[in-house]
Design an enzyme around this catalytic site. Structure first.
Site, short mmCIF file in Angstrom:
data_model
loop_
_atom_site.label_atom_id
_atom_site.label_comp_id
_atom_site.label_asym_id
_atom_site.label_seq_id
_atom_site.Cartn_x
_atom_site.Cartn_y
_atom_site.Cartn_z
N ASN A 159 0.81 -1.23 0.00
CA ASN A 159 0.00 0.00 0.00
C ASN A 159 0.84 1.28 0.00
O ASN A 159 0.43 2.29 -0.57
CB ASN A 159 -1.02 -0.01 1.14
N LYS A 182 12.18 -8.15 1.52
CA LYS A 182 11.32 -8.69 0.47
C LYS A 182 10.11 -7.77 0.33
O LYS A 182 9.30 -7.67 1.24
CB LYS A 182 10.85 -10.11 0.81
N ALA A 184 6.45 -6.45 -1.30
CA ALA A 184 5.21 -7.15 -1.66
C ALA A 184 5.25 -7.58 -3.12
O ALA A 184 5.85 -6.89 -3.95
CB ALA A 184 4.03 -6.22 -1.43
N GLY A 238 1.73 -5.87 7.59
CA GLY A 238 0.78 -6.64 6.79
C GLY A 238 -0.39 -7.10 7.65
O GLY A 238 -0.68 -6.49 8.69
N SER A 239 -0.99 -8.20 7.25
CA SER A 239 -2.22 -8.62 7.93
C SER A 239 -1.91 -9.30 9.26
O SER A 239 -0.82 -9.85 9.48
CB SER A 239 -3.00 -9.59 7.03
N GLU A 260 3.56 -4.51 12.45
CA GLU A 260 2.58 -3.43 12.21
C GLU A 260 1.47 -4.09 11.41
O GLU A 260 1.61 -4.37 10.23
CB GLU A 260 3.27 -2.30 11.45
N CYS A 294 -3.63 1.19 6.66
CA CYS A 294 -3.94 0.50 7.92
C CYS A 294 -4.59 1.43 8.95
O CYS A 294 -5.37 0.97 9.79
CB CYS A 294 -2.68 -0.06 8.55
N GLU A 396 -11.28 -5.18 8.48
CA GLU A 396 -10.81 -4.00 7.76
C GLU A 396 -11.24 -4.11 6.30
O GLU A 396 -10.91 -5.09 5.63
CB GLU A 396 -9.28 -4.05 7.85
C1 SIN Z 1 0.04 1.89 6.77
O1 SIN Z 1 -1.00 1.87 6.16
O2 SIN Z 1 0.49 0.87 7.29
C2 SIN Z 1 0.91 3.12 6.93
C3 SIN Z 1 0.20 4.37 6.97
C4 SIN Z 1 1.05 5.54 7.45
O3 SIN Z 1 2.27 5.50 7.50
O4 SIN Z 1 0.44 6.54 7.81
#
Ligand code: SIN
Length: 494
Positions: A159, A182, A184, A238-239, A260, A294, A396
Protein backbone atom coordinates in the site's frame (compact mmCIF):
# COMPACT_ATOMS: atom_id res chain seq x y z
CA UNK A 1 4.29 5.97 -17.32
CA UNK A 2 7.45 3.89 -16.91
CA UNK A 3 8.50 4.98 -20.40
CA UNK A 4 8.59 8.57 -19.08
CA UNK A 5 11.29 7.95 -16.48
CA UNK A 6 13.98 10.63 -16.72
CA UNK A 7 16.42 8.05 -15.37
CA UNK A 8 15.55 4.72 -17.00
CA UNK A 9 18.19 2.96 -14.85
CA UNK A 10 15.88 3.27 -11.85
CA UNK A 11 13.69 0.60 -13.35
CA UNK A 12 15.39 -2.48 -11.92
CA UNK A 13 14.10 -5.98 -12.50
CA UNK A 14 16.69 -8.10 -10.68
CA UNK A 15 17.44 -9.10 -7.11
CA UNK A 16 20.18 -7.19 -5.31
CA UNK A 17 22.44 -9.49 -3.28
CA UNK A 18 25.99 -8.84 -2.06
CA UNK A 19 26.18 -5.66 -4.13
CA UNK A 20 25.23 -7.42 -7.38
CA UNK A 21 22.06 -7.25 -9.46
CA UNK A 22 21.17 -10.82 -10.26
CA UNK A 23 18.31 -13.06 -11.42
CA UNK A 24 16.70 -15.65 -9.16
CA UNK A 25 18.94 -18.72 -8.89
CA UNK A 26 16.18 -20.73 -10.57
CA UNK A 27 15.78 -18.13 -13.32
CA UNK A 28 12.05 -17.91 -12.55
CA UNK A 29 10.21 -14.62 -13.12
CA UNK A 30 6.90 -13.17 -12.07
CA UNK A 31 4.95 -10.33 -13.69
CA UNK A 32 4.19 -6.91 -12.21
CA UNK A 33 0.84 -5.49 -13.32
CA UNK A 34 -0.57 -1.97 -13.55
CA UNK A 35 -3.78 -2.15 -11.47
CA UNK A 36 -5.38 0.60 -13.58
CA UNK A 37 -5.08 -1.28 -16.86
CA UNK A 38 -4.32 -4.86 -15.75
CA UNK A 39 -1.45 -4.86 -18.22
CA UNK A 40 1.93 -6.35 -17.24
CA UNK A 41 4.57 -3.63 -16.93
CA UNK A 42 7.67 -5.62 -15.95
CA UNK A 43 8.95 -9.03 -14.84
CA UNK A 44 11.00 -9.48 -11.69
CA UNK A 45 12.72 -12.53 -10.15
CA UNK A 46 10.48 -15.12 -8.53
CA UNK A 47 12.92 -15.96 -5.78
CA UNK A 48 12.99 -19.03 -3.58
CA UNK A 49 14.94 -20.41 -0.62
CA UNK A 50 18.29 -20.33 -2.46
CA UNK A 51 17.99 -16.58 -3.08
CA UNK A 52 16.76 -15.97 0.45
CA UNK A 53 19.76 -17.82 1.86
CA UNK A 54 22.22 -16.02 -0.43
CA UNK A 55 20.82 -12.70 0.81
CA UNK A 56 21.37 -13.71 4.46
CA UNK A 57 24.90 -14.95 3.66
CA UNK A 58 25.67 -11.51 2.21
CA UNK A 59 24.06 -9.58 5.06
CA UNK A 60 25.80 -11.70 7.72
CA UNK A 61 29.18 -11.27 6.02
CA UNK A 62 28.72 -7.49 5.77
CA UNK A 63 27.57 -7.01 9.38
CA UNK A 64 30.92 -6.86 11.27
CA UNK A 65 32.35 -4.14 9.05
CA UNK A 66 29.08 -2.14 8.92
CA UNK A 67 28.50 -2.15 12.66
CA UNK A 68 32.09 -1.07 13.21
CA UNK A 69 31.57 2.11 11.20
CA UNK A 70 31.06 5.23 13.24
CA UNK A 71 27.50 6.46 13.65
CA UNK A 72 28.53 9.60 11.76
CA UNK A 73 29.70 7.57 8.74
CA UNK A 74 26.44 5.60 8.64
CA UNK A 75 24.50 8.86 8.96
CA UNK A 76 26.38 10.41 6.05
CA UNK A 77 25.47 7.50 3.76
CA UNK A 78 21.83 7.74 4.83
CA UNK A 79 21.87 11.48 4.12
CA UNK A 80 23.28 10.84 0.65
CA UNK A 81 20.54 8.26 0.07
CA UNK A 82 17.93 10.74 1.26
CA UNK A 83 19.23 13.41 -1.14
CA UNK A 84 19.06 10.96 -4.06
CA UNK A 85 15.49 9.95 -3.19
CA UNK A 86 14.44 13.61 -3.11
CA UNK A 87 16.34 14.32 -6.33
CA UNK A 88 14.56 11.46 -8.12
CA UNK A 89 11.13 11.98 -6.56
CA UNK A 90 9.35 12.35 -9.90
CA UNK A 91 10.69 9.08 -11.27
CA UNK A 92 10.05 7.26 -8.01
CA UNK A 93 6.49 8.61 -7.97
CA UNK A 94 5.96 7.34 -11.52
CA UNK A 95 7.15 3.88 -10.46
CA UNK A 96 4.92 3.90 -7.36
CA UNK A 97 1.88 4.95 -9.41
CA UNK A 98 2.56 2.44 -12.18
CA UNK A 99 2.57 -0.61 -9.96
CA UNK A 100 0.44 0.55 -7.02
CA UNK A 101 -2.08 2.78 -8.80
CA UNK A 102 -2.22 5.83 -6.52
CA UNK A 103 -2.49 9.22 -8.24
CA UNK A 104 0.81 10.78 -9.17
CA UNK A 105 0.58 13.71 -6.74
CA UNK A 106 -0.15 11.30 -3.91
CA UNK A 107 2.72 9.05 -5.00
CA UNK A 108 5.06 12.04 -4.87
CA UNK A 109 3.78 12.73 -1.36
CA UNK A 110 4.59 9.16 -0.42
CA UNK A 111 8.12 9.45 -1.82
CA UNK A 112 8.79 12.52 0.33
CA UNK A 113 7.13 10.87 3.33
CA UNK A 114 9.41 7.82 2.89
CA UNK A 115 12.43 10.06 2.38
CA UNK A 116 11.64 11.86 5.65
CA UNK A 117 12.25 8.60 7.55
CA UNK A 118 15.65 8.21 5.90
CA UNK A 119 16.62 11.74 6.92
CA UNK A 120 15.18 11.30 10.41
CA UNK A 121 17.13 8.10 11.07
CA UNK A 122 20.31 9.58 9.58
CA UNK A 123 20.01 12.09 12.40
CA UNK A 124 18.95 9.54 15.04
CA UNK A 125 21.97 7.32 14.19
CA UNK A 126 24.18 9.76 16.05
CA UNK A 127 21.91 9.84 19.10
CA UNK A 128 21.79 6.16 20.09
CA UNK A 129 22.89 7.11 23.57
CA UNK A 130 23.40 4.68 26.42
CA UNK A 131 23.49 5.27 30.18
CA UNK A 132 26.17 5.82 32.76
CA UNK A 133 24.59 4.24 35.85
CA UNK A 134 25.40 5.58 39.34
CA UNK A 135 27.35 2.70 40.91
CA UNK A 136 25.56 0.93 43.79
CA UNK A 137 28.92 -0.04 45.37
CA UNK A 138 32.32 1.63 45.34
CA UNK A 139 35.00 0.44 42.96
CA UNK A 140 32.74 -0.40 40.04
CA UNK A 141 31.57 1.44 36.93
CA UNK A 142 28.23 0.48 35.39
CA UNK A 143 27.23 1.36 31.84
CA UNK A 144 24.49 0.45 29.39
CA UNK A 145 25.37 0.71 25.71
CA UNK A 146 23.23 0.11 22.64
CA UNK A 147 24.32 -2.31 19.93
CA UNK A 148 22.80 -3.30 16.57
CA UNK A 149 20.90 -6.59 16.78
CA UNK A 150 22.48 -8.02 13.60
CA UNK A 151 20.84 -9.09 10.34
CA UNK A 152 17.31 -7.70 9.95
CA UNK A 153 14.64 -9.27 7.72
CA UNK A 154 12.09 -6.71 6.47
CA UNK A 155 8.86 -7.81 4.83
CA UNK A 156 6.85 -4.92 3.45
CA UNK A 157 3.36 -4.26 2.07
CA UNK A 158 2.08 -2.94 -1.25
CA UNK A 159 0.00 0.00 0.00
CA UNK A 160 2.96 2.33 0.59
CA UNK A 161 5.64 0.56 -1.45
CA UNK A 162 8.26 3.23 -0.80
CA UNK A 163 7.47 4.65 2.62
CA UNK A 164 7.04 1.35 4.43
CA UNK A 165 10.32 -0.10 3.25
CA UNK A 166 12.16 3.18 3.91
CA UNK A 167 10.92 3.34 7.47
CA UNK A 168 12.19 -0.17 8.17
CA UNK A 169 15.49 -0.09 6.29
CA UNK A 170 16.57 3.39 7.42
CA UNK A 171 16.50 2.69 11.18
CA UNK A 172 18.08 -0.74 10.65
CA UNK A 173 21.02 0.74 8.73
CA UNK A 174 21.28 3.68 11.11
CA UNK A 175 21.54 1.28 14.05
CA UNK A 176 24.37 -0.63 12.34
CA UNK A 177 22.31 -3.64 11.24
CA UNK A 178 22.45 -5.17 7.78
CA UNK A 179 19.24 -5.98 5.93
CA UNK A 180 17.52 -8.62 3.82
CA UNK A 181 14.23 -7.34 2.45
CA UNK A 182 11.32 -8.69 0.47
CA UNK A 183 8.85 -6.24 -1.03
CA UNK A 184 5.21 -7.15 -1.66
CA UNK A 185 4.64 -9.23 -4.79
CA UNK A 186 2.47 -6.50 -6.37
CA UNK A 187 4.95 -3.65 -5.87
CA UNK A 188 8.61 -4.74 -6.13
CA UNK A 189 9.72 -2.08 -8.63
CA UNK A 190 9.61 0.82 -6.17
CA UNK A 191 11.67 -1.11 -3.62
CA UNK A 192 14.24 -2.10 -6.23
CA UNK A 193 14.51 1.53 -7.42
CA UNK A 194 15.14 2.56 -3.84
CA UNK A 195 17.92 -0.01 -3.62
CA UNK A 196 19.45 1.32 -6.85
CA UNK A 197 19.68 4.72 -5.16
CA UNK A 198 21.14 3.17 -2.01
CA UNK A 199 23.80 1.55 -4.17
CA UNK A 200 24.53 4.93 -5.75
CA UNK A 201 24.72 6.50 -2.30
CA UNK A 202 27.60 4.13 -1.57
CA UNK A 203 26.40 1.59 0.98
CA UNK A 204 28.92 -1.27 1.05
CA UNK A 205 28.07 -4.57 -0.67
CA UNK A 206 25.92 -6.87 1.45
CA UNK A 207 24.61 -4.16 3.78
CA UNK A 208 21.27 -4.00 1.94
CA UNK A 209 19.94 -7.01 0.03
CA UNK A 210 16.59 -7.37 -1.67
CA UNK A 211 14.81 -10.33 -3.21
CA UNK A 212 11.47 -10.27 -5.04
CA UNK A 213 9.02 -13.15 -5.03
CA UNK A 214 5.49 -13.98 -6.12
CA UNK A 215 2.76 -14.76 -3.60
CA UNK A 216 3.30 -18.49 -4.18
CA UNK A 217 7.05 -18.43 -3.61
CA UNK A 218 7.14 -15.88 -0.79
CA UNK A 219 6.89 -18.61 1.88
CA UNK A 220 10.03 -20.28 0.50
CA UNK A 221 12.04 -17.07 0.98
CA UNK A 222 10.51 -16.09 4.28
CA UNK A 223 10.70 -19.56 5.84
CA UNK A 224 14.43 -19.56 5.13
CA UNK A 225 14.78 -16.29 7.04
CA UNK A 226 12.59 -17.46 9.89
CA UNK A 227 14.64 -20.62 10.38
CA UNK A 228 18.03 -18.90 10.09
CA UNK A 229 19.46 -17.98 13.49
CA UNK A 230 21.70 -15.38 11.84
CA UNK A 231 18.58 -13.29 11.22
CA UNK A 232 18.19 -11.57 14.58
CA UNK A 233 15.22 -9.34 13.87
CA UNK A 234 12.06 -9.53 11.82
CA UNK A 235 10.03 -6.46 10.94
CA UNK A 236 6.73 -6.92 9.14
CA UNK A 237 3.85 -4.77 7.99
CA UNK A 238 0.78 -6.64 6.79
CA UNK A 239 -2.22 -8.62 7.93
CA UNK A 240 -2.73 -9.91 11.47
CA UNK A 241 -2.98 -13.63 10.51
CA UNK A 242 0.32 -13.45 8.61
CA UNK A 243 1.90 -11.47 11.46
CA UNK A 244 0.78 -14.10 13.97
CA UNK A 245 2.32 -16.84 11.82
CA UNK A 246 5.61 -14.93 11.50
CA UNK A 247 5.76 -14.20 15.23
CA UNK A 248 5.16 -17.87 16.04
CA UNK A 249 7.85 -19.06 13.63
CA UNK A 250 10.31 -16.40 14.82
CA UNK A 251 10.11 -17.91 18.28
CA UNK A 252 12.20 -20.91 17.22
CA UNK A 253 15.26 -18.70 16.86
CA UNK A 254 13.98 -16.07 19.35
CA UNK A 255 14.24 -13.17 16.96
CA UNK A 256 13.37 -9.67 18.03
CA UNK A 257 10.09 -8.92 16.25
CA UNK A 258 8.12 -5.80 15.25
CA UNK A 259 4.66 -6.17 13.80
CA UNK A 260 2.58 -3.43 12.21
CA UNK A 261 -0.65 -5.30 11.54
CA UNK A 262 -4.27 -4.73 10.63
CA UNK A 263 -6.52 -2.04 12.04
CA UNK A 264 -10.20 -1.29 12.43
CA UNK A 265 -9.99 2.40 13.22
CA UNK A 266 -12.98 4.16 14.74
CA UNK A 267 -13.67 7.78 13.77
CA UNK A 268 -15.99 9.46 16.30
CA UNK A 269 -17.90 12.68 15.72
CA UNK A 270 -19.33 14.01 18.99
CA UNK A 271 -22.35 16.30 19.10
CA UNK A 272 -20.12 19.29 19.96
CA UNK A 273 -17.69 18.70 17.07
CA UNK A 274 -16.89 21.26 14.40
CA UNK A 275 -18.75 19.36 11.67
CA UNK A 276 -16.91 20.92 8.73
CA UNK A 277 -13.56 20.08 10.31
CA UNK A 278 -14.75 16.52 11.02
CA UNK A 279 -15.84 16.01 7.40
CA UNK A 280 -12.53 17.39 6.21
CA UNK A 281 -10.58 15.16 8.61
CA UNK A 282 -12.52 12.11 7.46
CA UNK A 283 -11.89 12.88 3.80
CA UNK A 284 -8.16 13.19 4.46
CA UNK A 285 -7.84 10.10 6.59
CA UNK A 286 -10.33 7.77 4.87
CA UNK A 287 -9.52 8.43 1.23
CA UNK A 288 -5.74 8.54 1.49
CA UNK A 289 -4.51 5.86 -0.89
CA UNK A 290 -8.13 5.06 -1.79
CA UNK A 291 -8.81 3.76 1.72
CA UNK A 292 -6.02 1.19 1.46
CA UNK A 293 -4.26 2.36 4.62
CA UNK A 294 -3.94 0.50 7.92
CA UNK A 295 -4.73 3.64 9.92
CA UNK A 296 -7.67 4.83 7.87
CA UNK A 297 -11.09 4.96 9.56
CA UNK A 298 -13.04 1.75 9.09
CA UNK A 299 -16.02 2.62 11.33
CA UNK A 300 -17.43 6.14 11.53
CA UNK A 301 -19.51 6.83 14.64
CA UNK A 302 -21.62 10.01 14.47
CA UNK A 303 -23.72 11.35 17.32
CA UNK A 304 -27.39 10.98 16.37
CA UNK A 305 -28.01 14.72 16.86
CA UNK A 306 -25.53 15.67 14.13
CA UNK A 307 -25.80 12.65 11.84
CA UNK A 308 -28.02 14.33 9.22
CA UNK A 309 -25.77 17.37 8.83
CA UNK A 310 -22.60 15.31 8.84
CA UNK A 311 -23.82 12.77 6.28
CA UNK A 312 -25.17 15.43 3.90
CA UNK A 313 -21.85 17.28 3.87
CA UNK A 314 -19.89 14.05 3.60
CA UNK A 315 -21.92 12.69 0.70
CA UNK A 316 -21.47 15.96 -1.20
CA UNK A 317 -17.69 15.65 -0.82
CA UNK A 318 -17.44 11.91 -1.49
CA UNK A 319 -19.61 11.91 -4.60
CA UNK A 320 -17.40 14.66 -6.08
CA UNK A 321 -14.21 12.58 -5.81
CA UNK A 322 -12.65 11.85 -9.16
CA UNK A 323 -11.78 8.19 -9.66
CA UNK A 324 -9.31 7.29 -12.36
CA UNK A 325 -5.86 6.06 -13.29
CA UNK A 326 -2.72 7.74 -12.03
CA UNK A 327 -2.07 9.02 -15.55
CA UNK A 328 -5.08 11.36 -15.27
CA UNK A 329 -4.04 14.47 -13.30
CA UNK A 330 -7.64 14.88 -12.08
CA UNK A 331 -7.63 11.48 -10.32
CA UNK A 332 -8.03 11.57 -6.55
CA UNK A 333 -8.77 7.88 -6.09
CA UNK A 334 -6.87 5.26 -8.08
CA UNK A 335 -7.62 1.60 -8.63
CA UNK A 336 -7.58 -0.92 -5.81
CA UNK A 337 -4.46 -3.05 -5.82
CA UNK A 338 -5.89 -6.28 -7.26
CA UNK A 339 -9.00 -8.36 -7.91
CA UNK A 340 -9.00 -9.82 -4.37
CA UNK A 341 -9.18 -6.31 -2.93
CA UNK A 342 -12.23 -5.34 -4.98
CA UNK A 343 -13.94 -8.65 -4.20
CA UNK A 344 -13.50 -8.00 -0.48
CA UNK A 345 -14.98 -4.51 -0.75
CA UNK A 346 -17.96 -5.84 -2.70
CA UNK A 347 -18.48 -8.59 -0.14
CA UNK A 348 -18.48 -6.05 2.72
CA UNK A 349 -20.92 -3.70 0.98
CA UNK A 350 -23.29 -6.49 -0.05
CA UNK A 351 -23.28 -7.94 3.46
CA UNK A 352 -24.02 -4.51 4.98
CA UNK A 353 -26.86 -3.82 2.55
CA UNK A 354 -28.33 -7.29 3.15
CA UNK A 355 -28.37 -6.44 6.90
CA UNK A 356 -30.10 -3.07 6.52
CA UNK A 357 -27.49 -0.47 5.55
CA UNK A 358 -28.30 1.79 2.64
CA UNK A 359 -26.04 3.30 0.01
CA UNK A 360 -25.94 7.10 0.25
CA UNK A 361 -23.42 7.28 -2.60
CA UNK A 362 -21.25 4.81 -4.53
CA UNK A 363 -21.66 1.16 -3.69
CA UNK A 364 -20.49 -0.30 -6.99
CA UNK A 365 -17.50 -1.28 -9.09
CA UNK A 366 -16.42 1.31 -11.64
CA UNK A 367 -14.90 1.10 -14.98
CA UNK A 368 -12.71 4.19 -15.00
CA UNK A 369 -13.85 6.48 -17.79
CA UNK A 370 -10.22 7.32 -18.56
CA UNK A 371 -8.56 3.93 -18.20
CA UNK A 372 -8.11 2.03 -21.39
CA UNK A 373 -8.47 -1.33 -19.69
CA UNK A 374 -10.64 -2.85 -16.97
CA UNK A 375 -8.89 -1.57 -13.84
CA UNK A 376 -9.73 -2.53 -10.26
CA UNK A 377 -11.83 0.57 -9.57
CA UNK A 378 -14.48 0.94 -6.88
CA UNK A 379 -16.70 3.98 -6.36
CA UNK A 380 -16.13 6.01 -3.16
CA UNK A 381 -19.02 4.92 -0.99
CA UNK A 382 -20.99 6.12 2.02
CA UNK A 383 -23.22 3.56 3.74
CA UNK A 384 -25.74 4.83 6.27
CA UNK A 385 -27.37 2.67 8.93
CA UNK A 386 -24.30 0.53 9.70
CA UNK A 387 -24.63 -1.96 12.60
CA UNK A 388 -22.07 -3.92 14.65
CA UNK A 389 -23.14 -7.30 13.22
CA UNK A 390 -22.05 -6.31 9.71
CA UNK A 391 -18.79 -7.78 8.44
CA UNK A 392 -17.41 -4.30 7.78
CA UNK A 393 -17.67 -3.51 11.49
CA UNK A 394 -15.39 -6.42 12.33
CA UNK A 395 -12.93 -6.64 9.42
CA UNK A 396 -10.81 -4.00 7.76
CA UNK A 397 -12.45 -3.19 4.40
CA UNK A 398 -9.28 -1.59 2.98
CA UNK A 399 -11.14 0.40 0.35
CA UNK A 400 -13.05 3.67 -0.17
CA UNK A 401 -16.08 2.75 1.92
CA UNK A 402 -17.41 4.86 4.84
CA UNK A 403 -19.98 3.07 7.03
CA UNK A 404 -21.89 5.41 9.34
CA UNK A 405 -22.90 4.15 12.79
CA UNK A 406 -24.85 6.38 15.18
CA UNK A 407 -24.54 6.70 18.96
CA UNK A 408 -26.20 8.50 21.86
CA UNK A 409 -23.49 9.01 24.50
CA UNK A 410 -19.77 9.01 25.17
CA UNK A 411 -19.55 5.82 27.24
CA UNK A 412 -21.50 3.87 24.63
CA UNK A 413 -19.32 5.06 21.72
CA UNK A 414 -16.02 4.49 23.53
CA UNK A 415 -17.13 0.93 24.33
CA UNK A 416 -18.14 0.39 20.70
CA UNK A 417 -14.88 1.86 19.41
CA UNK A 418 -12.88 -0.50 21.62
CA UNK A 419 -15.04 -3.51 20.77
CA UNK A 420 -12.56 -4.97 18.30
CA UNK A 421 -9.46 -7.13 18.60
CA UNK A 422 -7.53 -4.41 16.75
CA UNK A 423 -5.89 -1.29 18.18
CA UNK A 424 -3.89 0.68 15.63
CA UNK A 425 -5.49 4.13 15.21
CA UNK A 426 -8.56 6.03 16.36
CA UNK A 427 -9.86 9.51 15.63
CA UNK A 428 -12.36 11.75 17.34
CA UNK A 429 -13.77 15.24 16.95
CA UNK A 430 -15.01 17.29 19.90
CA UNK A 431 -14.54 20.82 21.20
CA UNK A 432 -14.76 19.84 24.87
CA UNK A 433 -11.25 19.88 26.46
CA UNK A 434 -12.19 17.55 29.32
CA UNK A 435 -13.67 15.05 26.88
CA UNK A 436 -10.52 15.22 24.77
CA UNK A 437 -8.41 13.83 27.61
CA UNK A 438 -11.04 11.32 28.78
CA UNK A 439 -11.58 9.83 25.35
CA UNK A 440 -7.93 9.94 24.24
CA UNK A 441 -6.99 7.91 27.31
CA UNK A 442 -9.94 5.51 27.04
CA UNK A 443 -9.34 4.50 23.41
CA UNK A 444 -7.38 1.25 23.15
CA UNK A 445 -5.11 2.12 20.23
CA UNK A 446 -1.48 3.02 19.63
CA UNK A 447 -2.37 6.22 17.75
CA UNK A 448 -5.13 8.78 18.35
CA UNK A 449 -6.07 11.68 16.09
CA UNK A 450 -7.81 14.48 18.05
CA UNK A 451 -9.60 16.92 15.76
CA UNK A 452 -7.09 15.82 13.12
CA UNK A 453 -7.19 13.34 10.25
CA UNK A 454 -3.59 13.51 8.98
CA UNK A 455 -1.38 11.74 11.50
CA UNK A 456 1.60 10.51 9.50
CA UNK A 457 4.96 12.00 10.54
CA UNK A 458 8.46 10.58 10.73
CA UNK A 459 8.95 12.25 14.12
CA UNK A 460 5.97 10.40 15.64
CA UNK A 461 5.83 6.81 16.96
CA UNK A 462 3.74 4.67 14.62
CA UNK A 463 2.39 1.34 15.85
CA UNK A 464 -0.48 -0.49 17.48
CA UNK A 465 -1.67 -2.46 20.47
CA UNK A 466 -3.77 -5.65 20.75
CA UNK A 467 -4.05 -7.54 17.43
CA UNK A 468 -2.56 -4.56 15.58
CA UNK A 469 0.90 -5.60 16.72
CA UNK A 470 3.86 -4.20 18.64
CA UNK A 471 6.97 -2.15 18.08
CA UNK A 472 7.14 1.47 16.98
CA UNK A 473 8.35 2.93 13.70
CA UNK A 474 9.65 6.47 13.36
CA UNK A 475 10.25 8.88 16.26
CA UNK A 476 13.06 8.71 18.81
CA UNK A 477 11.80 5.22 19.75
CA UNK A 478 12.16 3.79 16.23
CA UNK A 479 15.84 2.96 16.51
CA UNK A 480 15.36 0.89 19.67
CA UNK A 481 13.58 -1.85 17.73
CA UNK A 482 16.87 -2.51 15.89
CA UNK A 483 19.19 -2.40 18.90
CA UNK A 484 19.72 -4.28 22.11
CA UNK A 485 21.09 -3.00 25.35
CA UNK A 486 24.36 -4.34 26.66
CA UNK A 487 25.26 -3.83 30.32
CA UNK A 488 28.96 -3.30 31.09
CA UNK A 489 30.30 -3.59 34.61
CA UNK A 490 33.91 -2.76 35.30
CA UNK A 491 35.31 -3.67 38.70
CA UNK A 492 38.59 -3.32 40.59
CA UNK A 493 38.55 0.45 40.43
CA UNK A 494 39.71 1.33 43.95
C1 SIN B 1 0.04 1.89 6.77
O1 SIN B 1 -1.00 1.87 6.16
O2 SIN B 1 0.49 0.87 7.29
C2 SIN B 1 0.91 3.12 6.93
C3 SIN B 1 0.20 4.37 6.97
C4 SIN B 1 1.05 5.54 7.45
O3 SIN B 1 2.27 5.50 7.50
O4 SIN B 1 0.44 6.54 7.81
Amino acid sequence: MLDQLARGALLRTANFIAGQWQPAASGALHPVTDPATLRPIAQVPDSDAADGRAAVDAAAAAFPEWRARSARERAQLLKRWHALIVQHQDDLARIVSSEQGKPLAEARGEVLYGASYVEWFAEEATRAHGDVIPEPVRGKKLLAIKEPVGVVAAITPWNFPLAMIARKIAPALAAGCTVVAKPAEDTPLTALALVALAQEAGFPAGVLNMVAASRDRTPAVVDTWLADARVRKLTFTGSTPVGQHLARESATTLKKVSMELGGNAPFIVFEDADIDAAVEGLMVSKFRNGGQTCVCPNRVFVHEKVEGRFVDKLVARVSALHVGPATDPKSQIGPMINARAVEKIERHVQDAVSKGAWVATGGRRLRSPDAKGEGHFYAPTVLAGAKPDMVLAQEETFGPVVPIFTFKDEAEVVAAANDTPFGLAAYFYTQDPARIWRVAEALETGIVGINEGALAAEAAPFGGVKASGYGREGSRHGLDDYMHIKYLCQGGLQ
